[in-house]
Design an enzyme around this catalytic site. Structure first.
Site, PDB file in Angstrom:
ATOM      1  CG  ASP A  51       8.094  -8.201   7.450  1.00  0.00           C
ATOM      2  OD1 ASP A  51       7.820  -7.080   6.982  1.00  0.00           O
ATOM      3  OD2 ASP A  51       8.851  -8.998   6.898  1.00  0.00           O
ATOM      4  N   GLY A 108       0.817  -1.208   0.000  1.00  0.00           N
ATOM      5  CA  GLY A 108       0.000   0.000   0.000  1.00  0.00           C
ATOM      6  C   GLY A 108       0.849   1.256   0.000  1.00  0.00           C
TER       7      GLY A 108
END
Length: 712
Positions: A533, A417
């Protein structure tokens, strides 16, 4: 003086005019619905007028070719009951009355519309039983009756709804067993939530035939008994099956969607045994193949370390031939599995394009515009709802209109995004991530996840303040951290020559802050989360160089929102950096043609779908090596390029002096050598190949606390 003939003509004309303007049958049916409403605090039905010819202009009503197709009045505080006499609404496709105060039973007439595709009544006070007439809805795709007081068994006719994709019946008083043929009949089912009811009996083995299931299949908090059907494992690993708090017994099957799951999916079933529970199966338990049903987890062993002269103070043991063969075979299987997953996944990139005149490129500091809008219709169109800005913090003092009017600058674009820096009129600065425009059917799942993430409050974790969901946009609103990220602090910003090196005291401050944030997620957060992550470019730095871990939970939210298909349930693939998209505030380091982000992934991440806390420990260890050595995640040694962990292992094997490993800037602080070596040893422990040998973040933090630094 008017003649009698004049009066007769006038009466006929007046009567004809009234007949022409009389409300049609659908409008009269809806007026009976209005009359059953006892409370309408927002005046939602104020313009429902009997003088209209059709109800197509009424609030909450959508028509097609002057036939009512949608009745959508969610969250308006309406109280009342659903009346009989709804048969004239023969073209009705969507009914959405969620989160109101409707009570009483569901009238049979509600199921008379053969065109009905979605029936969303969750969050009311409906009671009684679900009529067998529901089987007549051949086109029904969404049935959400959750959070009501409906009782009795699921009617067997429900399995005739062959097109049903979403079935949410949670938090009711349903009883009995699931109908015969439940799995084999509802072949199109994608979402299933039966939690918090009183279902009993065995779990049908044909649930394994529901090949379209996605997300979480929630059967928790019921009275299901018997063994877990091994066929449930037929679902792919991305499907999470929650069987907690039932009366299930026997050995937990270890295949497919049931394999490599944490204990959370099975707790609350005292008679279940086998991994991942710490309840061993006895030899006479059906399916038990060994006396031990969970693996032995060894204590953390002392890591291989460097002495002050760079030599190894431990011995390296070689692997046996059988072990090497096993590792090679498992790697080949893992690579094949990843290849299959990649063949079924696709990548989408949502790029914000603005209308001419609303945004322009004026160079380095160009201002970009938001490409999201607020839909004021309040109606359900094609089974998609629109929502407002939802605050997750009591201190949030802005609304969606203020956000839309704010000045916005693009911080970066990627496959996940677009990230904006947003400055409101009162000067408040926020960070807004736009997730995309997909996933219109998964709002409830998104809401649950985002509200859980919004409860995380820690000084070393970026706070999620609010969110917005609609068919057009999914937005996440965070605190804005103004001093760039750790990647830039270590290696410098892209396009700049100068680099201000970090002193050891600042590096240690950052290391301790990251450790505290991870330890909080692992040990003290409500669900003992995993980041999944962690890497330097999502560790943001404040002006005092205090670190803030960002992007926590982003992979899961992006997966639910549908804007970015995930390869793993909670882990993000590496973000793709866009050219020409980053103004001066963007930090992108591209030190290698290979993907440097993969260097932070634990070796087992390519083989195991569900992330574990040990993944984060490994990523933390790589970050420590990067901060101690000052090296990029990929290191060039002659003509060979290797990742940072391989390079450190190479230095150990070559017995390189400590000075060759450390960042040259740290050589100017010889008094800190002992602390630096301690951090290096911690890093080596974190990057152990075997996850069980890695220490916990809690243990790491306790070790870091004992390190002294004057400014930490």
């Amino acid at each position: 003086m008017f003649s009698p003939l004049f009066y007769l003509v006038s009466l006929i004309c007046f009567t004809s005019n009234v007949l022409v303007r009389s409300l049609n049958d659908e409008g009269l049916s809806l007026l009976s619905f209005k009359q059953s409403i006892t409370e309408d605090p927002e005046g939602s039905l104020r313009n429902w007028n009997s003088l209209d010819e059709t109800p197509c202009s009424w609030n909450g009503i959508t028509c097609k070719q002057e036939k009512v197709t949608s009745l959508s009045i969610p969250k308006k505080g309406l109280k009342g009951f659903l009346p009989k006499g709804l048969e004239p609404l023969s073209s009705l496709r969507h009914v959405n009355l969620r989160n109101n105060g409707f009570y009483g039973g569901l009238p049979v007439e509600l199921f008379s519309s053969q065109s009905l595709q979605s029936l969303v009544l969750n969050g009311n006070m409906f009671s009684g039983v679900l009529s067998n007439e529901i089987g007549k809805l051949k086109y029904l795709q969404t049935l959400d009756l959750s959070q009501n007081s409906i009782e009795g068994a699921i009617p067997i006719s429900l399995i005739q709804c062959k097109r049903l994709k979403t079935l949410y019946l949670s938090r009711n008083n349903f009883t009995g067993s699931l109908p015969v043929g439940f799995g084999s009949g509802l072949v199109a089912l994608e979402r299933l939530d039966l939690s918090f009811n009183r279902f009993n009996g065995s779990i049908p083995s044909d649930l394994g035939e529901l090949s379209s299931l996605q997300g979480t299949v929630d059967l928790s908090h019921n009275g299901f008994s018997g063994e877990i059907p091994p066929s449930l494992g037929n679902h792919p690993e991305k499907v999470y099956i929650d069987l907690s708090y039932n009366n299930l017994s026997g050995r937990i099957p270890q295949n497919g969607a049931l394999e490599n799951r944490g204990p959370t999916a099975f707790i609350g079933n005292p008679e279940l045994c086998g991994p991942p529970l710490r309840n061993p199966c006895s030899s006479d338990t059906p399916g038990a193949s060994s006396p031990s049903s969970f693996p032995f987890v060894p204590e953390n062993n002392p890591p291989l370390t460097l002495g002050n002269n760079g030599s190894s103070n431990g011995k390296r043991r070689g692997l046996s031939k059988n072990t090497v063969v096993a590792i090679v075979v498992s790697d080949i299987v893992g690579i094949c599995l990843i290849g299959l997953i990649f063949s079924y996944c696709y990548w989408r990139l949502w790029v914000c394009s603005c209308k001419k005149g609303k945004g322009g490129d004026d160079g380095k500091g160009r201002k970009d515009c938001f490409c999201f809008r607020k839909d004021e219709s309040g109606t359900l169109s094609d089974n998609v709802e629109h929502y407002d800005l939802v605050p997750l913090d009591a201190e949030v003092g802005f609304d969606l209109d203020e956000l839309l009017k704010a000045s916005a600058f693009v911080l970066g674009k990627s496959g996940i995004g677009i990230m904006y820096k947003v400055v409101l009129e009162d000067g408040l600065t926020l960070a807004v991530r736009r997730l995309g425009e997909g996933g219109s059917q998964r709002y409830k799942e998104f809401q649950t996840e985002v509200e859980a993430i919004g409860k995380i409050r820690h000084p070393n974790i970026v706070t999620l303040r609010a969110y917005y969901w609609s068919i057009d946009e999914k937005l996440l609103i965070y605190d804005y951290i103004s001093n760039g990220n750790l990647e830039a602090a270590i290696h410098g910003r892209t396009g700049t020559i100068s680099l201000t090196p970090l002193s050891w005291s600042i590096r240690l401050r950052i290391i301790k802050g990251i450790g505290r944030g991870l330890a909080y997620l692992h040990e003290f957060s409500p669900k003992k989360y995993v980041h999944g992550d962690l890497k330097p470019n999502n560790i943001l730095l404040a002006h005092d160089m205090e670190p803030h871990i960002s992007d926590f939970g982003l992979g899961r939210l992006a997966n639910i929102a549908g804007g970015f298909p995930m390869l793993q349930s909670d882990r993000l693939p590496s973000e793709k950096k866009e050219q020409h998209s980053a103004p001066s505030e963007v930090v992108i380091n591209n030190s290698s043609a290979l993907n440097p982000d993969s260097c932070y992934q634990a070796p087992e991440a390519l083989k195991v779908v569900k992330p574990s806390q040990k993944w984060d420990v490994y990523s933390f260890g790589v970050i420590l090596l990067e901060m101690v050595s000052g090296r990029s995640p990929m290191v060039q040694v002659g003509t060979t390029e290797m990742n940072l962990v391989q390079w450190i292992e190479y230095c150990i094997e070559e017995k390189s002096p400590l000075a060759d490993v450390l960042d040259p800037f740290l050589a100017r602080e010889p008094e800190r050598e002992e602390d630096i070596v301690t951090v290096l040893r911690i890093a080596l422990a974190c990057v152990q190949t075997t996850p069980e040998r890695r220490p916990s973040m809690k243990h790491i933090c306790e070790t870091l606390i004992r390190l002294n630094a004057s400014t930490v």
